[in-house]
Design a protein around this motif. Structure first.
Motif, PDB file in Angstrom:
ATOM      1  N   SER A 524       0.836  -1.201   0.000  1.00 31.34           N
ATOM      2  CA  SER A 524       0.000   0.000   0.000  1.00 31.34           C
ATOM      3  C   SER A 524       0.870   1.251   0.000  1.00 31.34           C
ATOM      4  O   SER A 524       1.582   1.523   0.976  1.00 31.34           O
ATOM      5  CB  SER A 524      -0.924   0.023   1.227  1.00 31.34           C
ATOM      6  OG  SER A 524      -1.844  -1.035   1.170  1.00 31.34           O
ATOM      7  N   ALA A 525       0.824   1.988  -1.086  1.00 35.10           N
ATOM      8  CA  ALA A 525       1.602   3.226  -1.185  1.00 35.10           C
ATOM      9  C   ALA A 525       1.270   4.140  -0.017  1.00 35.10           C
ATOM     10  O   ALA A 525       0.105   4.316   0.345  1.00 35.10           O
ATOM     11  CB  ALA A 525       1.322   3.926  -2.503  1.00 35.10           C
ATOM     12  N   GLY A 526       2.302   4.723   0.574  1.00 36.49           N
ATOM     13  CA  GLY A 526       2.108   5.643   1.685  1.00 36.49           C
ATOM     14  C   GLY A 526       2.089   4.979   3.044  1.00 36.49           C
ATOM     15  O   GLY A 526       2.026   5.671   4.060  1.00 36.49           O
ATOM     16  N   SER A 527       2.129   3.642   3.102  1.00 37.32           N
ATOM     17  CA  SER A 527       2.150   2.975   4.401  1.00 37.32           C
ATOM     18  C   SER A 527       3.518   3.154   5.044  1.00 37.32           C
ATOM     19  O   SER A 527       4.485   3.555   4.401  1.00 37.32           O
ATOM     20  CB  SER A 527       1.831   1.486   4.248  1.00 37.32           C
ATOM     21  OG  SER A 527       2.986   0.748   3.876  1.00 37.32           O
ATOM     22  N   ARG A 528       3.607   2.784   6.325  1.00 42.12           N
ATOM     23  CA  ARG A 528       4.876   2.898   7.039  1.00 42.12           C
ATOM     24  C   ARG A 528       5.710   1.618   6.941  1.00 42.12           C
ATOM     25  O   ARG A 528       6.789   1.548   7.527  1.00 42.12           O
ATOM     26  CB  ARG A 528       4.618   3.283   8.497  1.00 42.12           C
ATOM     27  CG  ARG A 528       4.067   4.703   8.642  1.00 42.12           C
ATOM     28  CD  ARG A 528       3.940   5.112  10.088  1.00 42.12           C
ATOM     29  NE  ARG A 528       2.838   4.424  10.736  1.00 42.12           N
ATOM     30  CZ  ARG A 528       2.522   4.563  12.029  1.00 42.12           C
ATOM     31  NH1 ARG A 528       3.234   5.375  12.790  1.00 42.12           N
ATOM     32  NH2 ARG A 528       1.509   3.908  12.553  1.00 42.12           N
ATOM     33  N   ASN A 529       5.236   0.633   6.191  1.00 41.68           N
ATOM     34  CA  ASN A 529       6.045  -0.563   5.929  1.00 41.68           C
ATOM     35  C   ASN A 529       6.944  -0.263   4.743  1.00 41.68           C
ATOM     36  O   ASN A 529       6.832  -0.854   3.666  1.00 41.68           O
ATOM     37  CB  ASN A 529       5.158  -1.773   5.646  1.00 41.68           C
ATOM     38  CG  ASN A 529       5.936  -3.078   5.556  1.00 41.68           C
ATOM     39  OD1 ASN A 529       7.171  -3.085   5.518  1.00 41.68           O
ATOM     40  ND2 ASN A 529       5.220  -4.186   5.512  1.00 41.68           N
ATOM     41  N   ILE A 530       7.845   0.698   4.944  1.00 38.92           N
ATOM     42  CA  ILE A 530       8.694   1.126   3.838  1.00 38.92           C
ATOM     43  C   ILE A 530       9.695   0.047   3.451  1.00 38.92           C
ATOM     44  O   ILE A 530      10.184   0.021   2.326  1.00 38.92           O
ATOM     45  CB  ILE A 530       9.424   2.451   4.175  1.00 38.92           C
ATOM     46  CG1 ILE A 530      10.373   2.268   5.356  1.00 38.92           C
ATOM     47  CG2 ILE A 530       8.427   3.569   4.443  1.00 38.92           C
ATOM     48  CD1 ILE A 530      11.262   3.469   5.594  1.00 38.92           C
ATOM     49  N   ILE A 531      10.007  -0.865   4.382  1.00 38.22           N
ATOM     50  CA  ILE A 531      10.943  -1.941   4.087  1.00 38.22           C
ATOM     51  C   ILE A 531      10.343  -2.928   3.094  1.00 38.22           C
ATOM     52  O   ILE A 531      11.053  -3.514   2.279  1.00 38.22           O
ATOM     53  CB  ILE A 531      11.350  -2.662   5.385  1.00 38.22           C
ATOM     54  CG1 ILE A 531      12.045  -1.683   6.346  1.00 38.22           C
ATOM     55  CG2 ILE A 531      12.258  -3.851   5.095  1.00 38.22           C
ATOM     56  CD1 ILE A 531      12.232  -2.238   7.745  1.00 38.22           C
ATOM     57  N   GLY A 532       9.019  -3.107   3.160  1.00 36.64           N
ATOM     58  CA  GLY A 532       8.366  -4.075   2.284  1.00 36.64           C
ATOM     59  C   GLY A 532       8.354  -5.473   2.864  1.00 36.64           C
ATOM     60  O   GLY A 532       8.413  -6.466   2.135  1.00 36.64           O
TER      61      GLY A 532
END
Length: 607
Positions: A524-532
């Protein structure tokens, strides 16, 4: 945005002797007439403050209302709507002008008291929560704040912002029972934090956003309507933002607000970087600096005003969990998917050299995603933590059970030589060879290249030392410095290799863990799971935290999650200082009885 969640103990505190209206607590038997309203909620053992408390212990209820507080902001902004993931919002635009249903106490780990809400109720199974809005709660235009505003706010925020979507994922239905009473229904029971966190989100004016052709999804420089203690007075894009105290603020006499909001104006002056900010502070153009550079703290404040006592340098030690700050790798990029590669990059980072040569030995290495707290995993798993980990043993590596996680140690020539040699072995195992001094993929011959994306030049000297070590194992890297708007856009779209990321935590972890590490948020773009991160074991452990029934289970589940995150080497941990470093001109007063969990400038005042 969110500060704290889920210490699982018992939610205690009532307005009356009986908390629950019916013994069987069936929702069909609850009416607003027979509810025994509570005045606050806690995830600790009990609320510190009684129902009739007059003000928090850390404020001065007689503080004078006057003066201006001038602070600094770095970068730029182009919108006053901070909620829709578009543009770069002005600092403070999500906080100063809006109220929420509940307000937190800064001297308790996770306790909230009624702000817009004068009462709150939840059943014993935590399957829903009801709030009763105060009669005199008003928007700045004089209109009453209603349950319709509350419903519209959460539904709109969840629709337009992925952070709210995941944080309030379990709120599936909202019932407006009257203009003053609203009920949030959850799709699960037993989650003790849900009633409390449902009181955290900002309440927005439905009538304002649905009038005059306004679109909540757009950026805007029009002054939004609020309900809080401050409102916008002046905005100059990329120069400053000025908030003005609302003299007839509806909530100024509430016990949760006594001693707060003592400045007539809050001013944020924007600077392009922190060195320019420092010079502005020395020239008395700004009043206070939260210093994040050890070098500036050690050497940048030697000037006459400091020697004369007109400027104070203080370190405020807090009891908060130290969350993770690190180089975060983007697992959506193929080169970071192999854990051997991630281990190798960790080995190439030399904290000890940085601390000695650049940081004046002011920092400690971060060893955990929940450092400096009882939530941190240490040694080998045992007891309840081990039992929880056994439930996902088929999904995690054996090292989780058999080895103590430790960051690599550098600082000496021999140590770093050994670390880099080990890194080379790991990279070879991952399918890489060194050809003509460059690390290349055996399968396609492509070189291994990394781009560090940053928005502040302060990190360049730190990355530079890391680049030297990377180059010695054949990895070429570059630094891309962009403005804050570009940076945020690339972060939201996951368009980066490595970034400096922070993952704030509290003593009450909960729903926000889904947004940080959950598989669904990874796409989800913009989520805080930037690591993936998309890891089944991590998802299971997040649910263990959220549905913990006791504090002991919460601690054990959090330790288990921490251990699994660490052993996957998703990040290259950085460092933290012993406290919050503040430089200030000696023109303020504050209560010496400082709270344990925050330095809240809204409780300070002009001398």
């Amino acid at each position: 945005m969110f500060k704290k969640l889920n210490i699982l103990a018992f939610l205690i505190t009532f307005l009356t002797q009986s908390v629950y209206a019916n013994a069987d607590d069936s929702s069909q038997h609850i009416t607003t007439e027979n509810i025994s309203w509570m005045y606050g909620l806690t995830l600790g053992d009990d609320l510190k403050y009684s129902e009739d408390f007059q003000y928090f212990d850390y404020v001065n209820p007689e503080a004078p209302k006057r003066g201006t507080l001038v602070q600094a902001a770095i970068g730029s902004f182009d919108t006053l709507n901070p909620f829709n993931m578009k543009g770069v919002p002005a600092i403070g635009s999500s906080y100063y002008i809006y109220d929420s249903l509940l307000k937190n106490s800064d001297d308790e780990p996770f306790s909230y008291y009624g702000l817009l809400a004068e009462g709150v109720y939840h059943p014993e199974d935590y399957s829903y929560v009801i709030f009763k809005i105060r009669d005199d709660a008003r928007w700045h235009d004089g209109q009453r704040i209603t349950a319709q505003d509350v419903k519209w706010s959460l539904e709109t925020l969840k629709e337009i912002n992925p952070n709210y979507k995941y944080y309030y994922n379990n709120v599936v239905d909202i019932d407006v029972l009257s203009d003053k009473i609203i009920r949030f229904n959850f799709d699960i029971s037993g989650n003790r934090e849900l009633p409390l966190i449902t009181g955290q989100f900002p309440i927005l004016p439905k009538h304002y956003w649905e009038s005059d052709g306004r679109l909540f999804g757009d950026t805007t420089l029009d002054f939004p309507l609020g309900s809080g203690a401050y409102k916008f007075k002046e905005v100059n894009v990329n120069k400053n933002v000025v908030y003005q105290r609302v003299t007839d603020y509806w909530g100024k006499d509430l016990s949760v607000n006594k001693g707060f909001h003592n400045f007539d104006e809050l001013v944020f002056e924007y600077f392009r970087d922190r060195q320019v900010q420092l010079e502005a502070f020395k020239a008395s153009e700004i009043d206070i600096v939260f210093e994040n550079s050890s070098k500036r703290w050690a050497t940048g404040y030697d000037f006459t005003a400091k020697d004369d006592g007109d400027v104070k340098l203080e370190v405020f030690k807090l009891s908060n969990v130290q969350g993770m700050q690190a180089f975060a790798m983007n697992l959506r990029r193929d080169k970071f998917k192999d854990i051997s590669v991630r281990k190798a990059l960790n080995l190439a980072f030399d904290f000890e050299w940085l601390n000695s040569n650049l940081f004046y030995n002011q920092y400690q290495r971060i060893d955990s995603f929940f450092d400096n707290s009882e939530l941190e995993s240490v040694f080998l798993p045992e007891g309840r933590e081990n039992e929880i980990l056994l439930e996902v043993s088929n999904l995690v590596q054996d090292d989780v059970f058999n080895k103590e996680y430790k960051n690599s140690v550098g600082g000496t020539t021999q140590n770093i030589r050994n670390n880099l040699k080990s890194a080379q072995i790991l990279l070879k195992e991952a399918g890489y060879d060194i050809n003509d001094g460059k690390l290349t993929n055996k399968s396609d011959g492509q070189p291994f290249v990394i781009e560090f994306l940053i928005s502040q030049p302060d990190m360049e000297r730190i990355i530079s030392q890391f680049q030297t070590n990377l180059r010695s194992i054949g990895i070429e890297s570059s630094i891309r410095l962009v403005d804050t708007a570009q940076y945020q856009e690339r972060i939201d779209q996951f368009d980066f290799d490595l970034v400096v990321a922070t993952f704030p935590q509290s003593l009450s972890p909960g729903n926000e863990q889904r947004d940080y590490w959950g598989s669904e948020s990874a796409t989800s773009a913009g989520s805080r799971n930037i690591i993936g991160i998309q890891n089944e074991a991590v998802d299971v452990l997040i649910d263990k935290i959220i549905y913990s029934e006791t504090r002991a289970d919460l601690i054990a589940s959090t330790k288990a999650l921490d251990r699994v995150l660490k052993w996957n080497y998703y990040v290259i941990p950085h460092y933290y200082s012993e406290g919050l470093r503040i430089a200030r001109w000696d023109i303020f007063g504050f209560n010496e009885n400082l709270p344990a969990y925050n330095v809240n400038l809204l409780t300070w005042w002009s001398k």
